[in-house]
Design a protein around this motif. Structure first.
Motif: not given
Length: 674
Positions: A484-494
Motif C-alpha cells: 500500500t502507500f504510507p499514511k497516518g494520523h495527524p498530530n494535534p495542531g498539524e
C-alpha cells in the motif's frame, strides 16, 4: 553522432486543456468555486455517465461518402446559438434544429459536394433553411416594403462558410468533403499515429478555417467592479476549443468506428466537453462557474457579448470546470455502488427521462441503507411494532426494506417495511466507504457498537529512475500484509499536508518530497477494532487501556500526489526497513498495480497518474511510464468517466431541466464557432 530526435508534438487535446486552464487562471471575468464543484460532483452517479448517442436522422444515404458529406456540413454549420431568440421568434426553432433542418433539405434536394457548396447563394437560404433574410415593414398605412431582417447576418455566415469550403475543395481537387476525410485519415493511419483523433482535428482545422476554433486574445483586463482584481501576466494567448471538429470526430467514431478501423479513434476518450451557451448556464446554476459583476450583468440582460475575451472566458471556464469535475470523479470512483457501475457499463444508453424524475426529488428509499439501525413508526398494520428498533438487512424489489428486529421475544423477528415507516437511529454504513465485512457487521449488531470517524493522510510519492522510467514508492507494513502507500494520523495542531509528508518520511525514510497540494485521491472503508491509541490518548480515561472501547471505524484516507527529485538507481530500488514498514521499495507502475491487493489502492494510483499536475511534471522532466499492460481498471468504472459522457449529462439532461432551462444564456452573434 546523429542529433537527438525532437520530442513528440503535444496532443491537440492537451493544448486545449492547457490553454483554457491558463486563460481561466488569468481572466478577471470567471472563476471556479471548488466547494460548489465538489458538492455537485458528489451527486453524479454511474448511470449519468453513459455517453452521447449518435443522433438518428430520417435520411437514407446512397453510400458512406454521402453520409460523411452530410455530417461534415452539419458540423461545419453548427453555430448560430446567439440568434436563438430571433430564430424562435421568426421560425419557432432553435439554432441547432434550424441548421439540422437545413442540412436535411440540402441532402434531399441536392448533392452535397464542392460544386453545390461553392455555388450556394444568399437567396437559397430561405428555401433550404427557412431563415428569412428580409422582413416586411409598413411604411405608411396600407403601404408595405421589405428591409434586411435581423437574421440576414446568420444566413450570410452560412453562405460564407459553405462557399469557403467549396473553394478549398476545388483548389485541392477534392470532389467533396468525404474525399478530404478519407485522404486525411489514410495518411494518419500510414504514420501509425497514436493520436488519430487529435491529428485529424488538427488537419481539419488547418484545412478548413470554419473548424479552426481558436482565438488569439489579449491579456485579460482588470475588473474595476470586482473586489479582487486579476492581472494577466501571460500577454497575448492562443486559446483553443475546436468544438465543431471534436463533434465531427465523435459522429464519425460512433457511426463508422465499429465497421471500419479507419474511423475508430483510439484517443476518442481524450476529447473535451464542447463549450457552448448551455454549459455556462448549467454550471452557473450549481454555483460552479462564477462570473464577474460586469459579465453577469451582460449575460443576465440578454445583451450580446461584444468582447471576445468574455466569450473566451465563459467557454474556457466550462472546459476547465468540467476537467476538474472529471478529476474529482476519478478520485472518488470507489464511492460508487458496484451494481450501479455494472448496470451503467452493460447498458451504455443514457436514460435522460428517468434521470429527470430523479432530479426532482430524492427517493426516501435511497436514504435507508444496509446496516442502518432504525425504529419503526406509522405502521397501521402491526401497530404493536411501532417504536421497535431493528437493523436493515436487505433491500427488496418492491421498494421495501427487510428489517431484523432487535430485542423481540415474539416469533416474528423480521419485517418488510416501507421506507417512510423507518426512522434512522444509527448506522454502520457510509456511502463513501467499503462496507463492513459480514462477520464484523454481525458483531456490531450484537454488541450495539459505537462508531467513530477515523481520518488519515499520506502520500503517493513518484520519482524518476536513472533510466528515465517513472517509479512510485510503496510499503508493506507487515510481513504477511499487502502493499500500500504510507499514511497516518495527524498530530494535534498539524496540517493535513504536513501530516501526509511526515508520515511518508517516517514510514519510508524518503525525504525532500514536494506535495502536490491540489492533487489527491480519497478512499474509505469501515472495520471493527479497538479505538486507536492516538485517539485514546485524548480520552479522559487514558491511560487505562482496559477501557479502550471496540468501535466501528469509518476510515477516510486522503493520499496526496508527491514528487521527489531524488533519482532512483535501477539497482537500488529497495530501501531499508523502517520501524513502521517491513518492506519499502520503488516500483514501476505496472509492478505497483500487480503488488496492490486492494482495488482502492489501484484506483488511488490510477487517479493520480491521470492528474494534470503529475502529467505536467513528467513532461517537464522527460519521464516515461513503462507499462507492461494497460491500466487494470480501464474497463472498470473509470471507463464511464469521459468528457463526452459528462458533456451529454450537463447539456442534454441537466440543461433541459425546467429550472435550468430558464436561466439566462450568453449571446454571441459575431462568430461561426457556436
Amino acid at each position: 553522432m546523429s542529433a537527438p530526435s525532437p520530442p513528440p508534438p503535444q496532443s491537440l487535446f492537451k493544448r486545449i486543456r492547457a490553454s483554457t486552464r491558463a486563460f481561466v487562471e488569468a481572466s478577471p471575468d470567471v472563476s471556479i468555486n471548488s466547494h460548489a464543484l465538489q458538492k455537485f460532483a458528489a451527486t453524479v452517479r454511474p448511470g449519468d455517465l453513459r455517453g452521447a448517442e449518435r443522433t438518428p436522422f430520417p435520411l437514407k444515404f446512397s453510400d458512406r461518402n454521402s453520409e460523411i458529406n452530410f455530417l461534415g456540413l452539419l458540423n461545419a454549420l453548427n453555430f448560430g446559438s446567439g440568434y436563438r431568440e430571433l430564430l424562435h421568434q421568426y421560425i419557432k426553432r432553435g439554432a441547432y434544429d434550424t441548421i439540422a433542418f437545413g442540412c436535411i433539405a440540402c441532402h434531399i434536394s441536392q448533392t452535397i459536394n464542392a460544386e453545390f457548396l461553392l455555388n450556394l447563394k444568399l437567396i437559397d437560404i430561405p428555401q433550404l433553411f427557412s431563415i428569412p433574410i428580409d422582413v416586411d415593414i409598413e411604411i405608411k398605412p396600407g403601404i408595405h416594403s421589405t428591409a434586411h431582417g435581423p437574421l440576414r447576418p446568420l444566413a450570410s455566415s452560412i453562405v460564407a462558410v459553405c462557399n469557403e469550403m467549396g473553394r478549398i475543395m476545388r483548389s485541392r481537387r477534392w470532389n467533396d468533403f468525404a474525399e478530404f476525410v478519407n485522404e486525411s485519415l489514410g495518411d494518419i493511419r500510414k504514420r501509425e499515429s497514436r493520436n488519430p483523433a487529435s491529428d485529424f482535428i488538427q488537419d481539419l482545422g488547418d484545412t478548413f478555417p470554419t473548424f479552426q476554433d481558436m482565438y488569439k486574445v489579449t491579456g485579460a483586463k482588470e475588473d474595476s467592479d470586482s473586489k479582487e482584481k486579476k492581472e494577466n501576466s501571460t500577454g497575448d494567448m492562443k486559446v483553443a476549443f475546436y468544438k465543431k471538429a471534436q463533434l465531427l470526430v465523435g459522429d464519425l467514431h460512433r457511426r463508422f468506428g465499429s465497421e471500419d478501423p479507419l474511423f475508430h479513434f483510439e484517443d476518442i476518450r481524450e476529447t473535451t466537453v464542447c463549450a457552448d451557451n448551455v454549459l455556462p448556464a448549467v454550471l452557473r446554476h450549481f454555483g460552479i462557474l462564477e462570473l464577474s459583476p460586469r459579465l453577469s450583468k451582460i449575460v443576465d440582460s440578454h445583451t450580446p457579448l461584444k468582447d471576445k475575451s468574455m466569450e473566451c472566458a465563459l467557454r474556457s471556464g466550462c472546459i476547465h470546470a468540467s476537467e476538474l469535475i472529471l478529476e474529482y470523479l476519478r478520485g472518488h470512483v470507489h464511492n460508487w455502488d458496484s451494481d450501479d457501475v455494472k448496470t451503467a457499463l452493460s447498458n451504455p444508453k443514457p436514460d435522460a427521462k428517468s434521470r429527470k424524475s430523479d432530479l426532482k426529488t430524492e427517493s426516501s428509499q435511497d436514504k435507508i441503507r444496509l446496516g442502518y439501525k432504525v425504529s419503526l413508526q406509522g405502521l397501521t398494520r402491526g401497530e404493536e411494532y411501532n417504536g421497535v428498533e431493528g437493523i436493515v438487512v436487505g433491500k427488496l424489489k418492491e421498494g421495501r426494506h427487510a428489517v431484523e428486529l432487535l430485542g423481540q421475544s415474539r416469533k416474528r423477528k423480521r419485517l418488510n417495511v416501507k421506507p417512510q415507516n423507518l426512522k434512522v437511529e444509527a448506522t454502520y454504513y457510509r456511502p463513501n466507504h467499503r462496507p463492513l465485512k459480514v462477520e464484523d457487521l454481525e458483531v456490531a449488531r450484537e454488541k450495539g457498537l459505537g462508531e467513530i470517524e477515523d481520518k488519515s493522510f499520506g502520500c503517493v510519492a513518484f520519482a524518476k529512475r536513472t533510466d528515465g522510467i517513472l517509479v512510485v514508492l510503496m510499503i508493506r507494513p507487515r510481513k504477511k500484509g499487502g502493499w500500500t502507500f504510507p499514511k497516518g494520523h495527524p498530530n494535534p495542531g498539524e496540517t493535513i499536508e504536513t501530516c501526509a509528508q511526515r508520515e511518508t518520511e517516517e514510514e519510508t525514510g524518503v525525504k525532500e518530497l514536494k506535495i502536490l497540494s491540489e492533487t489527491f485521491s480519497e478512499v474509505g472503508y469501515s472495520f471493527v477494532k479497538r479505538m486507536h491509541s492516538d485517539a485514546w490518548k485524548r480520552h479522559p480515561d487514558h491511560p487505562d487501556e482496559s477501557k479502550r472501547p471496540v468501535l466501528v471505524h469509518h476510515k477516510t484516507v486522503r493520499y496526496y500526489g508527491a514528487w521527489t527529485d531524488i533519482e532512483v538507481r535501477t539497482d537500488k530500488t529497495k530501501l531499508p526497513r523502517t520501524d513502521e514498514a517491513y518492506e519499502v521499495e520503488w516500483l514501476e507502475i505496472s509492478d505497483a498495480f500487480a503488488h496492490a491487493e486492494r482495488e482502492e489502492t489501484k484506483k488511488v494510483l490510477q487517479t493520480l497518474l491521470d492528474s494534470n499536475s503529475l502529467k505536467d511534471i513528467l513532461k517537464s522532466k522527460n519521464v516515461r511510464i513503462h507499462k507492461s499492460r494497460e491500466s487494470v481498471i480501464e474497463e472498470g468504472p473509470l471507463k464511464l468517466i469521459t468528457s463526452d459522457a459528462l458533456d451529454f449529462y450537463l447539456w442534454k439532461v441537466l440543461g433541459k431541466q425546467p429550472d435550468i432551462r430558464k436561466k439566462p444564456r450568453h449571446l454571441m452573434q459575431d462568430t461561426i464557432f457556436y
